[in-house]
Design a protein around this motif. Sequence first.
Motif, PDB file in Angstrom:
ATOM      1  N   VAL A 198     -13.088  -5.026  -9.124  1.00 18.14           N
ATOM      2  CA  VAL A 198     -14.397  -4.708  -9.504  1.00 18.14           C
ATOM      3  C   VAL A 198     -15.033  -3.768  -8.416  1.00 18.14           C
ATOM      4  CG1 VAL A 198     -16.857  -5.753  -9.622  1.00 18.14           C
ATOM      5  CG2 VAL A 198     -14.919  -6.882 -10.822  1.00 18.14           C
ATOM      6  N   PHE A 199     -14.926  -4.070  -7.040  1.00 21.27           N
ATOM      7  CA  PHE A 199     -15.486  -3.349  -6.043  1.00 21.27           C
ATOM      8  C   PHE A 199     -14.801  -2.145  -5.620  1.00 21.27           C
ATOM      9  CE2 PHE A 199     -17.446  -7.775  -5.377  1.00 21.27           C
ATOM     10  CZ  PHE A 199     -18.822  -7.456  -5.009  1.00 21.27           C
ATOM     11  N   LYS A 200     -13.459  -2.193  -5.780  1.00 24.94           N
ATOM     12  CA  LYS A 200     -12.784  -0.939  -5.564  1.00 24.94           C
ATOM     13  C   LYS A 200     -13.170   0.185  -6.551  1.00 24.94           C
ATOM     14  CE  LYS A 200      -8.377  -1.046  -4.878  1.00 24.94           C
ATOM     15  NZ  LYS A 200      -6.978  -1.414  -4.923  1.00 24.94           N
ATOM     16  N   MET A 201     -13.660  -0.298  -7.455  1.00 21.25           N
ATOM     17  CA  MET A 201     -13.835   0.927  -8.584  1.00 21.25           C
ATOM     18  C   MET A 201     -15.135   1.604  -7.932  1.00 21.25           C
ATOM     19  SD  MET A 201     -14.082  -0.826 -12.527  1.00 21.25           S
ATOM     20  CE  MET A 201     -15.120  -2.123 -11.928  1.00 21.25           C
ATOM     21  N   VAL A 202     -15.899   1.236  -7.206  1.00 25.58           N
ATOM     22  CA  VAL A 202     -17.017   1.917  -6.499  1.00 25.58           C
ATOM     23  C   VAL A 202     -16.646   2.583  -5.061  1.00 25.58           C
ATOM     24  CG1 VAL A 202     -19.374   1.863  -5.532  1.00 25.58           C
ATOM     25  CG2 VAL A 202     -18.767   0.767  -7.680  1.00 25.58           C
ATOM     26  N   VAL A 203     -15.996   1.401  -4.249  1.00 24.36           N
ATOM     27  CA  VAL A 203     -15.558   1.625  -2.789  1.00 24.36           C
ATOM     28  C   VAL A 203     -14.682   2.776  -2.772  1.00 24.36           C
ATOM     29  CG1 VAL A 203     -14.585   0.593  -0.893  1.00 24.36           C
ATOM     30  CG2 VAL A 203     -16.259  -0.757  -2.485  1.00 24.36           C
ATOM     31  N   LEU A 204     -13.609   2.760  -3.579  1.00 24.31           N
ATOM     32  CA  LEU A 204     -12.402   3.824  -3.363  1.00 24.31           C
ATOM     33  C   LEU A 204     -12.949   5.362  -3.578  1.00 24.31           C
ATOM     34  CD1 LEU A 204      -9.297   2.450  -4.614  1.00 24.31           C
ATOM     35  CD2 LEU A 204      -9.592   3.169  -2.403  1.00 24.31           C
ATOM     36  N   PRO A 205     -13.755   5.486  -4.720  1.00 23.40           N
ATOM     37  CA  PRO A 205     -14.164   6.862  -4.633  1.00 23.40           C
ATOM     38  C   PRO A 205     -15.434   7.229  -3.544  1.00 23.40           C
ATOM     39  CG  PRO A 205     -14.277   6.027  -6.674  1.00 23.40           C
ATOM     40  CD  PRO A 205     -13.703   4.931  -5.958  1.00 23.40           C
ATOM     41  N   GLY A 210      -9.870  14.311  -0.792  1.00 19.10           N
ATOM     42  CA  GLY A 210     -10.332  13.084  -0.685  1.00 19.10           C
ATOM     43  C   GLY A 210     -11.329  12.574  -2.069  1.00 19.10           C
ATOM     44  N   LYS A 211     -11.947  13.507  -2.412  1.00 21.99           N
ATOM     45  CA  LYS A 211     -12.836  12.991  -3.872  1.00 21.99           C
ATOM     46  C   LYS A 211     -11.678  12.762  -4.974  1.00 21.99           C
ATOM     47  CE  LYS A 211     -15.569  16.411  -2.986  1.00 21.99           C
ATOM     48  NZ  LYS A 211     -15.726  16.304  -1.369  1.00 21.99           N
ATOM     49  N   ALA A 212     -10.652  13.657  -5.172  1.00 18.97           N
ATOM     50  CA  ALA A 212      -9.933  13.417  -6.198  1.00 18.97           C
ATOM     51  C   ALA A 212      -9.015  12.502  -6.239  1.00 18.97           C
ATOM     52  CB  ALA A 212      -8.952  15.006  -6.338  1.00 18.97           C
ATOM     53  N   GLN A 213      -8.356  12.394  -5.061  1.00 20.76           N
ATOM     54  CA  GLN A 213      -7.419  11.170  -4.593  1.00 20.76           C
ATOM     55  C   GLN A 213      -8.297   9.793  -4.827  1.00 20.76           C
ATOM     56  OE1 GLN A 213      -4.369  11.284  -4.346  1.00 20.76           O
ATOM     57  NE2 GLN A 213      -3.727  13.145  -3.706  1.00 20.76           N
ATOM     58  N   GLY A 214      -9.416   9.662  -4.325  1.00 21.29           N
ATOM     59  CA  GLY A 214     -10.390   8.611  -4.230  1.00 21.29           C
ATOM     60  C   GLY A 214     -11.002   8.216  -5.908  1.00 21.29           C
ATOM     61  N   PHE A 215     -11.107   9.254  -6.535  1.00 21.44           N
ATOM     62  CA  PHE A 215     -11.404   8.900  -7.729  1.00 21.44           C
ATOM     63  C   PHE A 215     -10.561   8.301  -8.747  1.00 21.44           C
ATOM     64  CE2 PHE A 215     -12.346   9.895 -12.340  1.00 21.44           C
ATOM     65  CZ  PHE A 215     -13.663   9.500 -12.296  1.00 21.44           C
ATOM     66  N   ILE A 216      -9.203   8.708  -8.570  1.00 23.30           N
ATOM     67  CA  ILE A 216      -8.228   8.231  -9.475  1.00 23.30           C
ATOM     68  C   ILE A 216      -7.590   6.803  -8.916  1.00 23.30           C
ATOM     69  CG2 ILE A 216      -5.654   8.797  -9.982  1.00 23.30           C
ATOM     70  CD1 ILE A 216      -6.575  11.614 -10.443  1.00 23.30           C
ATOM     71  N   ALA A 217      -7.799   6.483  -7.404  1.00 17.87           N
ATOM     72  CA  ALA A 217      -7.514   5.209  -6.893  1.00 17.87           C
ATOM     73  C   ALA A 217      -8.616   4.373  -7.605  1.00 17.87           C
ATOM     74  CB  ALA A 217      -7.594   5.445  -5.416  1.00 17.87           C
ATOM     75  N   GLY A 218      -9.658   4.841  -7.745  1.00 16.20           N
ATOM     76  CA  GLY A 218     -10.674   4.098  -8.336  1.00 16.20           C
ATOM     77  C   GLY A 218     -10.388   3.847  -9.961  1.00 16.20           C
ATOM     78  N   VAL A 219      -9.828   4.630 -10.550  1.00  9.06           N
ATOM     79  CA  VAL A 219      -9.321   4.370 -11.791  1.00  9.06           C
ATOM     80  C   VAL A 219      -8.286   3.254 -11.723  1.00  9.06           C
ATOM     81  CG1 VAL A 219      -8.102   5.401 -13.754  1.00  9.06           C
ATOM     82  CG2 VAL A 219      -9.656   6.679 -12.781  1.00  9.06           C
ATOM     83  N   GLN A 220      -7.256   3.370 -10.657  1.00 11.48           N
ATOM     84  CA  GLN A 220      -6.380   2.337 -10.660  1.00 11.48           C
ATOM     85  C   GLN A 220      -6.779   1.022 -10.308  1.00 11.48           C
ATOM     86  OE1 GLN A 220      -3.992   4.099  -7.385  1.00 11.48           O
ATOM     87  NE2 GLN A 220      -2.721   5.326  -8.713  1.00 11.48           N
ATOM     88  N   SER A 221      -8.102   1.038  -9.791  1.00  7.46           N
ATOM     89  CA  SER A 221      -8.790  -0.238  -9.386  1.00  7.46           C
ATOM     90  C   SER A 221      -9.127  -0.945 -10.474  1.00  7.46           C
ATOM     91  CB  SER A 221      -9.869  -0.041  -8.343  1.00  7.46           C
ATOM     92  OG  SER A 221     -11.071   0.624  -8.898  1.00  7.46           O
ATOM     93  N   ILE A 222      -9.543  -0.042 -11.668  1.00  7.38           N
ATOM     94  CA  ILE A 222      -9.992  -0.867 -12.986  1.00  7.38           C
ATOM     95  C   ILE A 222      -8.635  -1.728 -13.511  1.00  7.38           C
ATOM     96  CG2 ILE A 222     -10.671  -0.443 -15.131  1.00  7.38           C
ATOM     97  CD1 ILE A 222     -11.972   2.247 -14.031  1.00  7.38           C
ATOM     98  N   SER A 223      -7.691  -1.184 -13.373  1.00 11.84           N
ATOM     99  CA  SER A 223      -6.223  -1.672 -13.698  1.00 11.84           C
ATOM    100  C   SER A 223      -5.985  -3.084 -12.969  1.00 11.84           C
ATOM    101  CB  SER A 223      -5.155  -0.935 -13.586  1.00 11.84           C
ATOM    102  OG  SER A 223      -5.344   0.268 -14.242  1.00 11.84           O
ATOM    103  N   SER A 224      -6.426  -2.952 -11.578  1.00  9.34           N
ATOM    104  CA  SER A 224      -6.174  -4.175 -10.708  1.00  9.34           C
ATOM    105  C   SER A 224      -7.257  -5.245 -11.142  1.00  9.34           C
ATOM    106  CB  SER A 224      -6.440  -3.677  -9.243  1.00  9.34           C
ATOM    107  OG  SER A 224      -5.428  -2.744  -8.891  1.00  9.34           O
TER     108      SER A 224
END
Length: 439
Positions: free
Chosen positions: A63-70, A358-372
């Motif tokens: 839940v929180f990584k969706m915002v924190v990672l990007p 950083g923004k591209a990697q972070g945004f897609i990592a945020g997408v992954q966090s939705i899966s988590s």
Amino acid sequence: MASGFWELRPLLHLLLPLCVHWVAEEMTVSVLVDVVTNALCPGQSTCSEAIYISGLQQTVVGVFKMVVLPLLGQLADEYGRKPLLLITVSTTIVPFTLLACNQSKEFVYAYYVLRTISYIISQGSIFCIAVAYAADVVNESKRAAAFSWITGLFSASHVLGNVLARFLPEKYIFPVSIVLLIFVPVYMQFFLVETVESAPRKDQESSCLKKAVNFLDRRYKSMRDAALMVVSSPTLRGISFVSFFYELGMSGISAVLLFYLKAVFGFNKNQFSEILMMVGMGSIVSQILVLPLLNPFVGEKVILCVALLASIAYALFYGLAWASWVPYLSASFGVIYVLVKPSTYAIISKASGLNNQGKAQGFIAGVQSISSLLSPLAMSPLTSWFLSTDAPFNCKGFSIIVASICLMVSLCCACMLDAEENSTNDEREDIEEPLISHT
């Protein structure tokens, strides 16, 4: 090989402390299952409470990584990689210190609370910022090789961590891990060189309220632009779907796998360490040697598809495991599926501008966090159900088989991916620069 070492020279003071950090974290993984199970379910081999708490932890983190990672990716682009790395690598120290002091039920609960906060800040973000740092100092044509070296060293660190876990007495594992974790931010503070030059800000004399409003406004615009950047790029959009379904399957498997093996085959710290060491040693070879050699000939897309195919086999063998040796066979596919990460990083890096790494990697990592966030909602109850005596049919690894379907969807998305998009988009290259100096 010499070329690979040469590419890594500017990354020495990044990779050395990160390797120590990964060793320190990995050496606790195999023993944590026993510690948690003994604290929450004394004398039992199966612990539903531990499975549910791990699933809850993963959901909260998602839940929180969706915002924190990007957000961390954006801040790393604006304020620099070094301060963000210092913050993220320091978050693990306190949770492990708790378990080093006491492994009672109350301390295990406190560990889960603090470790959840640590995961929110550091899980995924360390890799994203490290990849952005590498993109700052490594030529674009060599980035895939550099990223594979980074993930290869990650695997090497895991091997070393599991060797320590295998042979160190259990009472020394957490103290040694804490010493290594403290070393990491200290080393970075003195030796890591910043690669991002922060623009001077014009609101230094503004009131605290105005600064807060400006900060939130910049964050909103930055997130909006990062989303537009991904949506408008066919490559970034496609790799987002690949990453989403891959993480949906693999994060679900990772959350329950060790508890599943302990319940079904009676595995303990030693067997866990052996499996993780076997995967790690093969992963070193595949990431440091195989990927850099094959990438110029077949490209990141082919490597990604082959790695995803291996991840499907990995999940199916675990889910259908009929004897105690089958998990070792399944783990061998980890030698190939570990290539998903470096090939994904390379595709994202090539499809995004230098100032937006950083923004591209972070945004897609945020997408992954939705899966988590989503995977434990199904995996935890499904695993507990099929490990219990109330299961509708005898297939204790059914939840892992279900997770393999997500990996199949990820493979289909990867096959349709266009990974040949030019990485330099002049219209997006400096999209964030005006935001840095806004008042």
